[in-house]
Design an enzyme around this catalytic site. Structure first.
Site, PDB file in Angstrom:
ATOM      1  N   GLY A 121     -23.682 -23.420   5.265  1.00 20.38           N
ATOM      2  CA  GLY A 121     -24.892 -23.732   6.034  1.00 20.38           C
ATOM      3  C   GLY A 121     -24.895 -23.035   7.389  1.00 20.38           C
ATOM      4  N   ARG A 179       0.895  -1.159   0.000  1.00 20.70           N
ATOM      5  CA  ARG A 179       0.000   0.000   0.000  1.00 20.70           C
ATOM      6  C   ARG A 179       0.931   1.207   0.000  1.00 20.70           C
ATOM      7  NH1 ARG A 179      -4.838  -2.487   0.389  1.00 20.70           N
ATOM      8  NH2 ARG A 179      -5.029  -4.238   1.827  1.00 20.70           N
ATOM      9  N   HIS A 188      -5.807 -13.081   7.617  1.00 15.35           N
ATOM     10  CA  HIS A 188      -5.051 -13.122   6.359  1.00 15.35           C
ATOM     11  C   HIS A 188      -4.913 -14.511   5.746  1.00 15.35           C
ATOM     12  CE1 HIS A 188      -4.203  -9.083   7.730  1.00 15.35           C
ATOM     13  NE2 HIS A 188      -3.844  -8.809   6.504  1.00 15.35           N
ATOM     14  N   ASP A 205     -11.915  -8.985  -1.997  1.00 14.52           N
ATOM     15  CA  ASP A 205     -13.146  -8.308  -1.552  1.00 14.52           C
ATOM     16  C   ASP A 205     -14.273  -8.283  -2.587  1.00 14.52           C
ATOM     17  OD1 ASP A 205     -11.790  -7.816   0.734  1.00 14.52           O
ATOM     18  OD2 ASP A 205     -11.598  -5.659   0.460  1.00 14.52           O
ATOM     19  N   GLU A 248     -15.948  -8.303   8.419  1.00 11.14           N
ATOM     20  CA  GLU A 248     -15.153  -7.408   9.280  1.00 11.14           C
ATOM     21  C   GLU A 248     -15.689  -5.976   9.283  1.00 11.14           C
ATOM     22  OE1 GLU A 248     -11.136  -6.662   7.972  1.00 11.14           O
ATOM     23  OE2 GLU A 248     -11.709  -6.762   5.878  1.00 11.14           O
ATOM     24  N   MET A 287     -12.901 -11.534   6.130  1.00  9.02           N
ATOM     25  CA  MET A 287     -12.466 -10.252   5.568  1.00  9.02           C
ATOM     26  C   MET A 287     -13.529  -9.685   4.642  1.00  9.02           C
ATOM     27  SD  MET A 287      -8.422 -10.329   4.726  1.00  9.02           S
ATOM     28  CE  MET A 287      -7.255  -9.809   5.978  1.00  9.02           C
ATOM     29  N   GLY A 315      -6.968  -3.970  -6.540  1.00 10.72           N
ATOM     30  CA  GLY A 315      -8.357  -3.782  -6.127  1.00 10.72           C
ATOM     31  C   GLY A 315      -8.821  -2.344  -6.268  1.00 10.72           C
ATOM     32  N   ARG A 330     -21.429 -25.633  20.869  1.00 12.38           N
ATOM     33  CA  ARG A 330     -21.079 -24.242  21.157  1.00 12.38           C
ATOM     34  C   ARG A 330     -21.567 -23.305  20.061  1.00 12.38           C
ATOM     35  NH1 ARG A 330     -14.812 -25.086  22.813  1.00 12.38           N
ATOM     36  NH2 ARG A 330     -15.067 -25.061  25.070  1.00 12.38           N
ATOM     37  N   GLN A 352      -7.160 -15.954   4.528  1.00 10.13           N
ATOM     38  CA  GLN A 352      -8.061 -15.864   3.359  1.00 10.13           C
ATOM     39  C   GLN A 352      -7.364 -15.276   2.145  1.00 10.13           C
ATOM     40  OE1 GLN A 352     -12.164 -14.301   5.059  1.00 10.13           O
ATOM     41  NE2 GLN A 352     -10.468 -13.804   6.393  1.00 10.13           N
TER      42      GLN A 352
HETATM   43  O1  F6P Z   1      -8.528  -5.532   0.355  1.00 12.99           O
HETATM   44  C1  F6P Z   1      -8.295  -6.808   0.766  1.00 12.99           C
HETATM   45  C2  F6P Z   1      -8.235  -6.893   2.269  1.00 12.99           C
HETATM   46  O2  F6P Z   1      -7.844  -8.207   2.603  1.00 12.99           O
HETATM   47  C3  F6P Z   1      -9.511  -6.510   3.012  1.00 12.99           C
HETATM   48  O3  F6P Z   1     -10.463  -7.535   3.030  1.00 12.99           O
HETATM   49  C4  F6P Z   1      -8.965  -6.177   4.372  1.00 12.99           C
HETATM   50  O4  F6P Z   1      -9.799  -5.282   5.061  1.00 12.99           O
HETATM   51  C5  F6P Z   1      -7.654  -5.522   4.053  1.00 12.99           C
HETATM   52  O5  F6P Z   1      -7.260  -6.017   2.776  1.00 12.99           O
HETATM   53  C6  F6P Z   1      -6.561  -5.773   5.045  1.00 12.99           C
HETATM   54  O6  F6P Z   1      -5.455  -5.043   4.652  1.00 12.99           O
HETATM   55  P1  F6P Z   1      -3.985  -5.190   5.248  1.00 12.99           P
HETATM   56  O7  F6P Z   1      -3.487  -6.550   4.879  1.00 12.99           O
HETATM   57  O8  F6P Z   1      -3.213  -4.095   4.594  1.00 12.99           O
HETATM   58  O9  F6P Z   1      -4.146  -5.053   6.708  1.00 12.99           O
END
Ligand code: F6P
Length: 320
Positions: free
Chosen positions: A187, A73, A251, A129, A224, A171, A103, A164, A253
């Site tokens: 489900g 980023r 992460h 996302d 989230e 994410m 993205g 439970r 995911q």
């Molecule tokens: O944009 C993808 C994503 O995985 C989002 O689902 C999540 O909110 C964000 O990136 C997390 O970003 P970082 O890995 O920079 O914390």
């Protein structure tokens, strides 16, 4: 006529980015273009971290998650100074066009930069996302859903065995896409998404009623952007006196072997992106819309995607 293009991955990584890089590089070479790989997204463009890629540079990566070009980023790219340095890299290396794999945030940056400095930019949508407008599914989101689903299936085993309640956070920043998909496919008993208001009292009421009927285990998926699994689980315990566990999938995911769907998407969109540059297109995104390849304006792609959540949301509840 274009001779040399560059490819970069930016923002959060998504499974299938490597397959996308491979498709861009090989399709471009097939069309007699040179391809530079830019490292660490916009950061690499600003700091001139790039190298020429050949056919072999992208061997053995189609099945790997992450991105061999790395990603980041990069707030610096929002500044005038950062953009001018990036432009300098483009001129110095005689790059005729950029293919940006990323993205929503990355698309915004490409739109601003490309139109301001007249640099042909084509976006390839890759993000778990699935929050890019005008695009059915972004590269990587299918894989992320399957990864989250595998985790939920595991949680189901322990939830049932120990009777439970689980609150599983997935994410999706501002989008309930992953949450809805996994809730339906797994489900799950309930789902909490940013697109819909939720009432915890109603959820607890359902849990207690179910409990009286002998239904003891529940999985509630929360996106989230709609809330925290820890907070929600704590409140459910307080309100129902039933044992509740929070799980944040986080992460995991984002990584892992891309699904066949994410890879074939990456291949066809890679071809489409190079074709766009060959045809002199700029400020566009390649997409699959209603099952067909489409080229859309980046400006349209970055407007807020309105997810049609109603049918899936209602179905999760009906099928509980
Ligand atoms: O944009 C993808 C994503 O995985 C989002 O689902 C999540 O909110 C964000 O990136 C997390 O970003 P970082 O890995 O920079 O914390």
């Amino acid at each position: 006529m274009i001779k040399k293009i560059a490819v970069l991955t930016t923002g959060g990584d998504a499974p299938g980015m490597n397959a996308a890089i491979r498709a861009v590089v090989r399709y471009a070479i097939h069309n007699k273009l040179e391809v530079m790989g830019i490292f660490r997204g916009w950061w690499g463009l600003i700091n001139e971290e790039l190298k020429l890629l050949d056919h072999r540079s992208v061997s053995g990566i189609i099945n790997q998650g992450g991105t061999i070009l790395k990603t980041a980023r990069c707030p610096e790219f929002e500044t005038e100074e950062g953009q001018k340095r990036a432009l300098n890299t483009i001129k110095k290396n005689a790059i005729d066009g950029l293919i940006m794999i990323g993205g929503n945030g990355s698309f915004k940056a490409a739109h601003i930069f490309g139109t301001k400095y007249n640099v042909p930019c084509i976006g390839m949508p890759a993000s778990i996302d699935n929050d890019i407008n005008g695009i059915d599914v972004t590269i990587g989101s299918d894989t992320a859903i399957n990864t989250a689903l595998a985790a939920i299936d595991n949680i189901r085993d322990t939830a049932t065995s120990m009777e439970r309640i689980f609150v599983v956070e997935v994410m999706g920043r501002e989008s309930g896409y992953i949450a809805l998909q996994v809730a339906l496919a797994g489900g799950c008993e309930d789902v909490i998404i940013p697109e819909r208001r939720f009432n915890l009292e109603n959820i607890c009421h359902d849990i207690v009623e179910g409990n009286l009927r002998g239904k003891i285990s529940w999985i509630i998926v929360v996106a989230e952007g709609a809330g925290s699994a820890f907070d929600i689980a704590k409140k459910i315990t307080e309100m129902t006196s039933l044992e509740t566990r929070p799980v944040v999938l986080g992460h995991i995911q984002r990584g892992g072997r891309p699904s066949a769907f994410s890879r074939t998407q990456a291949a066809t969109l890679g071809e489409a992106a190079v074709e766009c540059l060959l045809k002199g297109e700029s400020d566009k995104a390649v997409s699959i819309k209603d099952g067909k390849i489409a080229v859309i304006d980046l400006e349209f792609a970055i407007t807020k995607k309105k997810l049609n959540v109603d049918s899936l949301y209602n179905l999760v509840k009906v099928l509980t």
